[in-house]
Motif scaffolding. Structure first.
Motif, PDB file in Angstrom:
ATOM      1  N   PRO A  81      54.601  80.139  53.295  1.00 54.69           N
ATOM      2  CA  PRO A  81      55.827  80.709  53.864  1.00 54.69           C
ATOM      3  C   PRO A  81      56.042  80.418  55.336  1.00 54.69           C
ATOM      4  CG  PRO A  81      54.727  82.293  52.442  1.00 54.69           C
ATOM      5  CD  PRO A  81      53.787  81.125  52.579  1.00 54.69           C
ATOM      6  N   ASP A  82      54.971  80.285  56.112  1.00 58.74           N
ATOM      7  CA  ASP A  82      55.153  80.002  57.539  1.00 58.74           C
ATOM      8  C   ASP A  82      55.792  78.636  57.756  1.00 58.74           C
ATOM      9  OD1 ASP A  82      54.099  82.428  58.212  1.00 58.74           O
ATOM     10  OD2 ASP A  82      52.087  81.667  58.641  1.00 58.74           O
ATOM     11  N   ASP A  83      55.527  77.690  56.851  1.00 63.04           N
ATOM     12  CA  ASP A  83      56.146  76.374  56.971  1.00 63.04           C
ATOM     13  C   ASP A  83      57.641  76.444  56.705  1.00 63.04           C
ATOM     14  OD1 ASP A  83      53.725  74.512  57.268  1.00 63.04           O
ATOM     15  OD2 ASP A  83      53.191  75.642  55.480  1.00 63.04           O
ATOM     16  N   LEU A  84      58.049  77.416  55.876  1.00 61.35           N
ATOM     17  CA  LEU A  84      59.460  77.569  55.551  1.00 61.35           C
ATOM     18  C   LEU A  84      60.222  78.290  56.651  1.00 61.35           C
ATOM     19  CD1 LEU A  84      61.094  76.804  52.989  1.00 61.35           C
ATOM     20  CD2 LEU A  84      60.856  79.174  52.265  1.00 61.35           C
ATOM     21  N   ALA A  85      59.531  79.126  57.408  1.00 60.95           N
ATOM     22  CA  ALA A  85      60.199  79.987  58.379  1.00 60.95           C
ATOM     23  C   ALA A  85      61.010  79.196  59.397  1.00 60.95           C
ATOM     24  CB  ALA A  85      59.175  80.876  59.079  1.00 60.95           C
ATOM     25  N   HIS A  86      60.485  78.069  59.865  1.00 65.89           N
ATOM     26  CA  HIS A  86      61.210  77.318  60.888  1.00 65.89           C
ATOM     27  C   HIS A  86      62.429  76.609  60.314  1.00 65.89           C
ATOM     28  CE1 HIS A  86      59.104  73.802  59.200  1.00 65.89           C
ATOM     29  NE2 HIS A  86      59.986  73.070  59.850  1.00 65.89           N
ATOM     30  N   LEU A  87      62.462  76.437  58.985  1.00 62.48           N
ATOM     31  CA  LEU A  87      63.604  75.786  58.347  1.00 62.48           C
ATOM     32  C   LEU A  87      64.777  76.748  58.195  1.00 62.48           C
ATOM     33  CD1 LEU A  87      61.769  73.842  55.494  1.00 62.48           C
ATOM     34  CD2 LEU A  87      62.724  72.864  57.594  1.00 62.48           C
ATOM     35  N   VAL A  88      64.478  78.026  58.029  1.00 61.20           N
ATOM     36  CA  VAL A  88      65.533  79.008  57.770  1.00 61.20           C
ATOM     37  C   VAL A  88      65.846  79.879  58.987  1.00 61.20           C
ATOM     38  CG1 VAL A  88      65.051  79.063  55.304  1.00 61.20           C
ATOM     39  CG2 VAL A  88      63.866  80.660  56.801  1.00 61.20           C
ATOM     40  N   HIS A  89      65.068  79.716  60.065  1.00 58.70           N
ATOM     41  CA  HIS A  89      65.331  80.374  61.345  1.00 58.70           C
ATOM     42  C   HIS A  89      65.533  81.885  61.191  1.00 58.70           C
ATOM     43  CE1 HIS A  89      65.490  76.429  63.129  1.00 58.70           C
ATOM     44  NE2 HIS A  89      66.427  76.050  62.289  1.00 58.70           N
ATOM     45  N   ASP A  90      66.784  82.348  61.412  1.00 58.19           N
ATOM     46  CA  ASP A  90      67.032  83.782  61.439  1.00 58.19           C
ATOM     47  C   ASP A  90      66.965  84.437  60.061  1.00 58.19           C
ATOM     48  OD1 ASP A  90      69.245  82.098  61.125  1.00 58.19           O
ATOM     49  OD2 ASP A  90      70.668  83.668  61.574  1.00 58.19           O
ATOM     50  N   TRP A  91      66.650  83.682  59.025  1.00 57.88           N
ATOM     51  CA  TRP A  91      66.412  84.237  57.691  1.00 57.88           C
ATOM     52  C   TRP A  91      64.925  84.169  57.328  1.00 57.88           C
ATOM     53  CZ3 TRP A  91      69.841  86.530  54.197  1.00 57.88           C
ATOM     54  CH2 TRP A  91      71.158  86.617  54.655  1.00 57.88           C
ATOM     55  N   SER A  92      64.068  84.004  58.352  1.00 59.36           N
ATOM     56  CA  SER A  92      62.636  83.856  58.072  1.00 59.36           C
ATOM     57  C   SER A  92      62.019  85.139  57.527  1.00 59.36           C
ATOM     58  CB  SER A  92      61.891  83.406  59.335  1.00 59.36           C
ATOM     59  OG  SER A  92      62.063  84.337  60.382  1.00 59.36           O
ATOM     60  N   GLU A  93      62.453  86.292  58.035  1.00 62.85           N
ATOM     61  CA  GLU A  93      61.915  87.556  57.533  1.00 62.85           C
ATOM     62  C   GLU A  93      62.237  87.717  56.047  1.00 62.85           C
ATOM     63  OE1 GLU A  93      62.397  92.364  58.342  1.00 62.85           O
ATOM     64  OE2 GLU A  93      63.009  90.907  59.878  1.00 62.85           O
ATOM     65  N   GLU A  94      63.479  87.377  55.675  1.00 67.68           N
ATOM     66  CA  GLU A  94      63.873  87.474  54.274  1.00 67.68           C
ATOM     67  C   GLU A  94      63.120  86.463  53.410  1.00 67.68           C
ATOM     68  OE1 GLU A  94      66.987  89.290  56.750  1.00 67.68           O
ATOM     69  OE2 GLU A  94      65.899  87.394  56.843  1.00 67.68           O
TER      70      GLU A  94
END
Length: 374
Positions: free
Chosen positions: A5-18
């Motif tokens: 999931p941490d690799d995905l967080a930078h792709l979705v930016h302000d939707w990382s928590e979701e």
């Protein structure tokens, strides 16, 4: 290599928590076809055979194909690459996030989602808004069943509906936001009618089909208006898929007045202008390398193809419309407007239909008169 999931967080930016609350791995089948957004070649993923490769695809910027031929053909490595028609997928995370940012839902909003797919975006919306705020409509009952299983596994239970998303879902209207996960050539007015004034519709608008534009519309009450925001590419809404009927009678030949290369390479601004000047007409540039430009109207079974030769450009036309002359007229009208690029165009949708405009909503492009041959 993406691992979680941490690799995905930078792709979705302000939707990382979701994205951490709604893990994408819960929405991807054990075996599927992965297509990286960076244009690297696609590849088959199998969680049992190679779990690391499967996980890397899941948590990278990769669209993952989950169904072909509306489920009539089993998805395998062979069918994914052998002429089957893609019919459902999990869209690449950065593109998902781009539409969610356009949507910009507030706490307490009610969202209509058109196209549940794997259920991942419904889960992301539920993580932000709560399941009571999300209604997701899916036309394919088998896709809907898989999405329901995925959502339950991830711990979410939004309101799921099986039906034609073009009709929206009036039972829970009005909506504050409409999130569309499939391409549309014409924005259905039902979506506008079901949106609260001031509400936003985030739409993959594809008047030339599949390869389209990010369009953000805001409801004004009886209409919705907005500008084009950039590129996108989605499978088409099933009720707006193109049929390609056989050509009509009436073959005729002529010479091109305008160099077809100028039309074929005019860019996305010309493509949008064409949607205003000649609604429903499709342009195909580079049909055979760079030496063919084609235009068609499936509704009248009319076709025109310009082919380059040493002596110039020869045009062959079939069907009742003089499509090549109409295309040239549309191109020259776009030139007369100053060759505007895509960013200057917008769209209004009201009860009378869909209207393309330049610079401001009251400056609509008038559809050109459809001429019959002869």
């Amino acid at each position: 290599m993406a691992t979680g999931p941490d690799d995905l967080a930078h792709l979705v930016h302000d939707w990382s928590e979701e994205s951490r609350a709604a893990l994408r791995e819960h929405f991807i089948p054990e075996a599927a076809w992965a297509s990286p957004l960076d244009s690297d070649p696609g590849y088959w993923i199998d969680r049992t055979a190679d779990p690391d490769r499967w996980r890397s695809a899941v948590y990278s910027d990769t669209t993952i194909l989950t169904q072909v031929d509306d489920g009539g053909t089993a998805l395998t490595e062979e069918t994914a690459t052998a002429g089957s028609t893609p019919s459902s997928s999990s869209t690449a995370p950065s593109l998902v996030a781009a539409f969610l940012r356009m949507l910009d839902p507030y706490p307490g909003d009610r969202v209509l989602e058109v196209g549940t797919g794997t259920g991942w975006t419904a889960a992301l919306l539920s993580a932000r808004l709560g399941v009571d705020g999300v209604v997701s409509v899916e036309v394919d009952d088998q896709v809907a069943k898989h999405a329901a299983v995925n959502l339950e596994r991830a711990g979410f239970a939004p309101h799921l509906v099986v039906g034609d998303g073009a009709d929206g879902w009036p039972e829970r209207a009005p909506y504050d936001r409409v999130h569309v996960t499939c391409g549309v050539a014409t924005v259905p007015y039902a979506w506008v009618a079901q949106t609260r004034p001031g509400g936003v519709l985030a739409v993959p608008w594809a008047p030339n089909h599949v390869s389209g534009h990010r369009l953000a519309l805001t409801s004004t009450g009886n209409a919705a208006v907005g500008r084009i925001r950039g590129d996108t590419s989605f499978m088409m809404l099933r009720s707006q898929r193109l049929a390609y009927p056989p050509p009509a009678d009436g073959r005729r030949e002529s010479a091109a007045r305008v160099d077809p290369r100028r039309i074929g390479r005019a860019g996305r601004g010309m493509e949008v202008a064409l949607a205003g000047f000649l609604p429903g007409v499709l342009l195909n540039a580079g049909l055979d390398g760079a030496d063919q430009v084609g235009v068609r109207d499936p509704g009248t079974r009319s076709y025109a193809i310009a082919t380059g030769s040493d002596g110039g450009w020869e045009v062959v036309q079939i069907g009742p419309r003089s499509l090549w002359e109409e295309l040239e007229t549309a191109y020259l009208a776009w030139v007369e407007w100053g060759c505007p690029d895509r960013g200057r165009f917008g769209v209004t949708v009201d009860a009378a239909g869909q209207h393309v405009w330049l610079d401001r909503p009251d400056n609509r492009l008038a559809p050109l008169e459809v001429r019959a041959d002869g």
